[in-house]
Structure formats: C-alpha cells, structure tokens
Scaffold this motif. Structure first.
Motif, PDB file in Angstrom:
ATOM      1  N   MET A 187      -1.245   6.666  -8.998  1.00  0.00           N
ATOM      2  CA  MET A 187      -1.762   6.729  -7.636  1.00  0.00           C
ATOM      3  C   MET A 187      -0.594   6.862  -6.664  1.00  0.00           C
ATOM      4  SD  MET A 187      -2.841   2.750  -6.868  1.00  0.00           S
ATOM      5  CE  MET A 187      -3.542   3.197  -5.278  1.00  0.00           C
ATOM      6  N   ALA A 188      -0.876   7.370  -5.457  1.00  0.00           N
ATOM      7  CA  ALA A 188       0.167   7.502  -4.451  1.00  0.00           C
ATOM      8  C   ALA A 188       0.530   6.116  -3.928  1.00  0.00           C
ATOM      9  CB  ALA A 188      -0.319   8.380  -3.310  1.00  0.00           C
ATOM     10  N   PRO A 189       1.826   5.800  -3.842  1.00  0.00           N
ATOM     11  CA  PRO A 189       2.212   4.474  -3.361  1.00  0.00           C
ATOM     12  C   PRO A 189       1.871   4.286  -1.894  1.00  0.00           C
ATOM     13  CG  PRO A 189       4.138   5.888  -3.600  1.00  0.00           C
ATOM     14  CD  PRO A 189       2.984   6.628  -4.202  1.00  0.00           C
ATOM     15  N   ARG A 190       1.482   3.083  -1.550  1.00  0.00           N
ATOM     16  CA  ARG A 190       1.204   2.761  -0.147  1.00  0.00           C
ATOM     17  C   ARG A 190       2.518   2.734   0.631  1.00  0.00           C
ATOM     18  NH1 ARG A 190      -1.883  -2.617   2.376  1.00  0.00           N
ATOM     19  NH2 ARG A 190      -1.230  -2.218   4.536  1.00  0.00           N
ATOM     20  N   THR A 191       2.497   3.237   1.841  1.00  0.00           N
ATOM     21  CA  THR A 191       3.713   3.264   2.659  1.00  0.00           C
ATOM     22  C   THR A 191       3.514   2.641   4.040  1.00  0.00           C
ATOM     23  OG1 THR A 191       3.147   5.490   3.450  1.00  0.00           O
ATOM     24  CG2 THR A 191       4.588   5.335   1.509  1.00  0.00           C
ATOM     25  N   ASP A 192       2.288   2.224   4.373  1.00  0.00           N
ATOM     26  CA  ASP A 192       2.005   1.734   5.723  1.00  0.00           C
ATOM     27  C   ASP A 192       1.943   0.208   5.787  1.00  0.00           C
ATOM     28  OD1 ASP A 192      -0.304   1.501   4.232  1.00  0.00           O
ATOM     29  OD2 ASP A 192      -1.659   2.019   5.887  1.00  0.00           O
ATOM     30  N   PHE A 193       2.828  -0.452   5.062  1.00  0.00           N
ATOM     31  CA  PHE A 193       2.818  -1.915   5.052  1.00  0.00           C
ATOM     32  C   PHE A 193       3.264  -2.466   6.415  1.00  0.00           C
ATOM     33  CE2 PHE A 193       3.488  -0.976   0.519  1.00  0.00           C
ATOM     34  CZ  PHE A 193       2.499  -1.771  -0.032  1.00  0.00           C
ATOM     35  N   PRO A 194       2.722  -3.624   6.800  1.00  0.00           N
ATOM     36  CA  PRO A 194       3.241  -4.300   7.991  1.00  0.00           C
ATOM     37  C   PRO A 194       4.600  -4.927   7.674  1.00  0.00           C
ATOM     38  CG  PRO A 194       1.609  -5.685   6.913  1.00  0.00           C
ATOM     39  CD  PRO A 194       1.600  -4.362   6.186  1.00  0.00           C
ATOM     40  N   PRO A 195       5.399  -5.232   8.684  1.00  0.00           N
ATOM     41  CA  PRO A 195       6.682  -5.898   8.431  1.00  0.00           C
ATOM     42  C   PRO A 195       6.485  -7.226   7.705  1.00  0.00           C
ATOM     43  CG  PRO A 195       6.573  -5.093  10.692  1.00  0.00           C
ATOM     44  CD  PRO A 195       5.194  -4.950  10.122  1.00  0.00           C
ATOM     45  N   VAL A 196       7.425  -7.563   6.851  1.00  0.00           N
ATOM     46  CA  VAL A 196       7.382  -8.842   6.134  1.00  0.00           C
ATOM     47  C   VAL A 196       7.679  -9.973   7.108  1.00  0.00           C
ATOM     48  CG1 VAL A 196       8.602 -10.252   4.429  1.00  0.00           C
ATOM     49  CG2 VAL A 196       7.911  -7.906   3.862  1.00  0.00           C
ATOM     50  N   ARG A 197       6.805 -10.966   7.105  1.00  0.00           N
ATOM     51  CA  ARG A 197       6.979 -12.130   7.976  1.00  0.00           C
ATOM     52  C   ARG A 197       7.274 -13.408   7.204  1.00  0.00           C
ATOM     53  NH1 ARG A 197       1.855 -12.967  11.158  1.00  0.00           N
ATOM     54  NH2 ARG A 197       3.154 -14.541  12.207  1.00  0.00           N
ATOM     55  N   ALA A 198       7.121 -13.369   5.869  1.00  0.00           N
ATOM     56  CA  ALA A 198       7.389 -14.552   5.048  1.00  0.00           C
ATOM     57  C   ALA A 198       7.928 -14.121   3.691  1.00  0.00           C
ATOM     58  CB  ALA A 198       6.127 -15.394   4.867  1.00  0.00           C
ATOM     59  N   CYS A 199       8.928 -14.830   3.209  1.00  0.00           N
ATOM     60  CA  CYS A 199       9.489 -14.607   1.876  1.00  0.00           C
ATOM     61  C   CYS A 199       9.283 -15.869   1.052  1.00  0.00           C
ATOM     62  CB  CYS A 199      10.979 -14.268   1.959  1.00  0.00           C
ATOM     63  SG  CYS A 199      11.327 -12.661   2.705  1.00  0.00           S
ATOM     64  N   LEU A 200       8.687 -15.712  -0.122  1.00  0.00           N
ATOM     65  CA  LEU A 200       8.376 -16.830  -1.012  1.00  0.00           C
ATOM     66  C   LEU A 200       9.221 -16.689  -2.269  1.00  0.00           C
ATOM     67  CD1 LEU A 200       4.476 -16.698  -0.669  1.00  0.00           C
ATOM     68  CD2 LEU A 200       6.148 -17.743   0.879  1.00  0.00           C
ATOM     69  N   PHE A 201       9.965 -17.728  -2.601  1.00  0.00           N
ATOM     70  CA  PHE A 201      10.957 -17.640  -3.661  1.00  0.00           C
ATOM     71  C   PHE A 201      10.623 -18.497  -4.873  1.00  0.00           C
ATOM     72  CE2 PHE A 201      13.285 -16.405   0.120  1.00  0.00           C
ATOM     73  CZ  PHE A 201      14.095 -15.363  -0.326  1.00  0.00           C
ATOM     74  N   ASP A 202      10.667 -17.868  -6.038  1.00  0.00           N
ATOM     75  CA  ASP A 202      10.781 -18.597  -7.292  1.00  0.00           C
ATOM     76  C   ASP A 202      12.185 -19.200  -7.321  1.00  0.00           C
ATOM     77  OD1 ASP A 202      10.209 -19.330 -10.058  1.00  0.00           O
ATOM     78  OD2 ASP A 202      11.560 -17.695 -10.601  1.00  0.00           O
ATOM     79  N   MET A 203      12.488 -20.044  -8.301  1.00  0.00           N
ATOM     80  CA  MET A 203      13.821 -20.647  -8.361  1.00  0.00           C
ATOM     81  C   MET A 203      14.567 -20.308  -9.657  1.00  0.00           C
ATOM     82  SD  MET A 203      14.969 -24.654  -8.011  1.00  0.00           S
ATOM     83  CE  MET A 203      14.349 -25.154  -9.625  1.00  0.00           C
ATOM     84  N   ASP A 204      14.015 -20.713 -10.802  1.00  0.00           N
ATOM     85  CA  ASP A 204      14.733 -20.542 -12.067  1.00  0.00           C
ATOM     86  C   ASP A 204      14.934 -19.074 -12.392  1.00  0.00           C
ATOM     87  OD1 ASP A 204      15.171 -23.269 -13.182  1.00  0.00           O
ATOM     88  OD2 ASP A 204      13.008 -23.387 -12.939  1.00  0.00           O
ATOM     89  N   GLY A 205      16.183 -18.680 -12.588  1.00  0.00           N
ATOM     90  CA  GLY A 205      16.480 -17.299 -12.951  1.00  0.00           C
ATOM     91  C   GLY A 205      16.405 -16.335 -11.794  1.00  0.00           C
ATOM     92  N   PRO A 236      17.834  -4.733   0.896  1.00  0.00           N
ATOM     93  CA  PRO A 236      17.441  -3.738   1.902  1.00  0.00           C
ATOM     94  C   PRO A 236      16.413  -4.269   2.901  1.00  0.00           C
ATOM     95  CG  PRO A 236      16.259  -3.313  -0.133  1.00  0.00           C
ATOM     96  CD  PRO A 236      17.196  -4.464  -0.424  1.00  0.00           C
ATOM     97  N   TYR A 237      16.850  -5.114   3.827  1.00  0.00           N
ATOM     98  CA  TYR A 237      15.935  -5.748   4.777  1.00  0.00           C
ATOM     99  C   TYR A 237      15.104  -4.729   5.562  1.00  0.00           C
ATOM    100  CZ  TYR A 237      19.195  -9.618   3.957  1.00  0.00           C
ATOM    101  OH  TYR A 237      19.986 -10.564   3.380  1.00  0.00           O
ATOM    102  N   GLU A 238      15.756  -3.650   6.006  1.00  0.00           N
ATOM    103  CA  GLU A 238      15.077  -2.676   6.867  1.00  0.00           C
ATOM    104  C   GLU A 238      13.863  -2.075   6.172  1.00  0.00           C
ATOM    105  OE1 GLU A 238      18.215  -2.545   5.901  1.00  0.00           O
ATOM    106  OE2 GLU A 238      19.377  -3.092   7.690  1.00  0.00           O
ATOM    107  N   LYS A 239      13.957  -1.885   4.864  1.00  0.00           N
ATOM    108  CA  LYS A 239      12.856  -1.303   4.100  1.00  0.00           C
ATOM    109  C   LYS A 239      11.595  -2.146   4.229  1.00  0.00           C
ATOM    110  CE  LYS A 239      11.736   0.344  -0.560  1.00  0.00           C
ATOM    111  NZ  LYS A 239      12.271   0.584  -1.921  1.00  0.00           N
TER     112      LYS A 239
END
Length: 279
Positions: free
Chosen positions: A1-19, A266-269
């Motif tokens: 399928m064609a990848p989506r390109t119209d995402f809204p800006p990221v407002r939250a980053c959720l992090f795993d820890m191990d590895g 790549p934050y800008e992406k």
C-alpha cells in the motif's frame, strides 16, 4: 500500500528502556549463558532471545525455560539469574545517541510558546526493582522522565497479563502525559505519539496502540528478522497470536521506521522543532 505522508507533528515520545535506552540486552544474554554453561546446556540463540525481548518477565521466563530444559526449578533459575543481575546491572550504560535525544526533547518543553513542546514518558516491561537496579547510577539521565510518567512492568495501573505485545503499556504512558498536561494544552492523540522500541513485541504493541513507531533493534535481532522487516514495522509477526489483528498495521503503511541507532535523530521528519542550546 502507499505509505501515509500526512501525519500530524509528533507531540509525545514514548520510550522502551532495555536495549533501547540502555545496553542491557548483552548483559541479559551474558547472565543466561553463564547459567546455561553451568548446567552444560547450549548458549542462548537469537531465535529464542528474540521471543523474550520486550515481554513481561513471567511470560519471557516461560518461553526460555521451555526451551532451555534446565535440571533446576524455575525458582532456582530465577534466584541464580537475579544474583547475576545484582552484580552486573549496576554497570549499564546509555546506548549511542540516547542522552542527546532525551535532552533535545526536554529543551522543547522549556523553550516557551515559540517551540511546540514534545512530552516524553517511559514504558518498560522491567519491574520496579529491576528498573531501579539498572538506573540508580544514571539518575541524571532518567530525571527527564517525571515519576508519574514512568510506567514499569508491575505498575499497579496496568492490568496483569496485558503486557507487550498488547498495547496497554503505551496507552497508559500516553494517559500519564495527558493527565498532566499544562492547562490549555489539548490532549495528545495516539497518532501524535512516537514509540521508540528495540523489540518485535514492543513494535507490535506500539502499532496496536495506534501510534507511530521507531524500531531500533540490536544488530543480531535485525539479522534474525532479515527479509521480514516490513512485517515487523506493521506489527504483523504474530507475536500476540491471532487476536485483534484489525488493530495492527499494513505492510508499507508508513507508520513505522527502522533506524540503525538513535544518533542524529531526524526530528524534522516527525514535525519536531528542537530549539538551540542556550549559551
């Protein structure tokens, strides 16, 4: 399928820890291999280790013990493993790019109205005791995660048995952010979240949560899934079994990306504006 390109800006980053934030995966492997060698069993292959990563401890231990066939009880294995963890985990170190990434995201929260804030939360399958063991010597690094925005494997806010690859831990991590947003800031939607994961079950959990995902695996895990990368990124490797498959992604849908490391992110992406370091 064609990848989506119209995402809204990221407002939250959720992090795993191990590895992902910490170099714990090779320590886990070393501990297990020391026990296996003690009982004349073969070393842990990545085909099995890949199934353990990202899962809550009880389910990971069952997979391992069913494979290992050790001549000791599960309680005896747990005791020997815990003793090695006590010895080795206080030496954990952040993986390349992690300190820079976290401090950059924190700067967005301190810059004022000219820079949209990017909120962060921790979502780890490690239980609280192991979390402290791995991070007490890294208090500066982990101080960027407010206490109420740290979700651990035995968190009482989680339903038992609903660990990764199910989405609950990431949905709860987002809730901790939304529950503590500054007055006037609109609640963050799942599609405005970016999950950072190294494990395949973790990627699936992020996709099931309706979030975008960065997959940054150990080189040996990446090798284990060679040729299946698009399945991993879509959350379609079947780690959670045949349940709620409508919640996972589609191959090539653009919601997830593989990165070899977290250096030079790549934050800008992702629509994130990082303010310069103040002089």
């Amino acid at each position: 399928m064609a990848p989506r390109t119209d995402f809204p800006p990221v407002r939250a980053c959720l992090f795993d820890m191990d590895g992902l934030l910490l170099d714990t995966e090779d320590i886990y492997t070393l501990c297990v291999n020391l026990i296996l060698d003690k009982y004349s069993r073969p070393s842990l292959p990545w085909s099995i280790k890949a199934q353990l990563q990202g899962r809550p401890g009880p389910s990971a231990n069952k997979i391992f013990l069913d494979w290992a066939q050790l001549p000791i009880s599960s309680d005896e294995f747990a005791a020997e493993n815990a003793a090695l963890h006590q010895k080795l985990f206080p030496g954990t170190k952040p993986l390349p790019g992690v300190p820079e990434l976290l401090t950059s995201l924190v700067r967005t929260q301190e810059a004022g109205i000219e820079t949209p804030p990017v909120h962060i939360a921790l979502a780890t399958s490690s239980h609280l005791g192991n979390f402290k063991l791995k991070t007490n010597h890294l208090s500066d690094l982990f101080s960027v995660f407010p206490a109420n925005r740290r979700v651990v494997g035995d968190d009482t806010r989680l339903t038992p048995g609903r660990g990764k690859p199910l989405p609950d831990i990431f949905l709860l991590a987002l809730k901790t952010i939304n529950d503590s947003l500054p007055e006037g800031e609109a609640p963050i939607k799942p599609e405005e979240c970016l999950v950072f994961e190294d494990s395949v079950p973790g990627v699936e959990a992020g996709r099931r949560a309706g979030m975008r995902v960065i997959w940054c695996p150990h080189p040996m895990l990446k090798k284990e899934y060679a040729g299946r990368e698009e399945e991993v990124l879509a959350g379609r490797t079947g780690e959670a079994g045949q349940v709620d498959l409508h919640q996972v992604g589609e191959l090539g849908d653009g919601w997830a990306e593989y990165l070899v490391s977290l250096e030079n992110f790549p934050y800008e992406k992702y629509g994130m504006v990082i303010p310069p370091v103040k002089a």
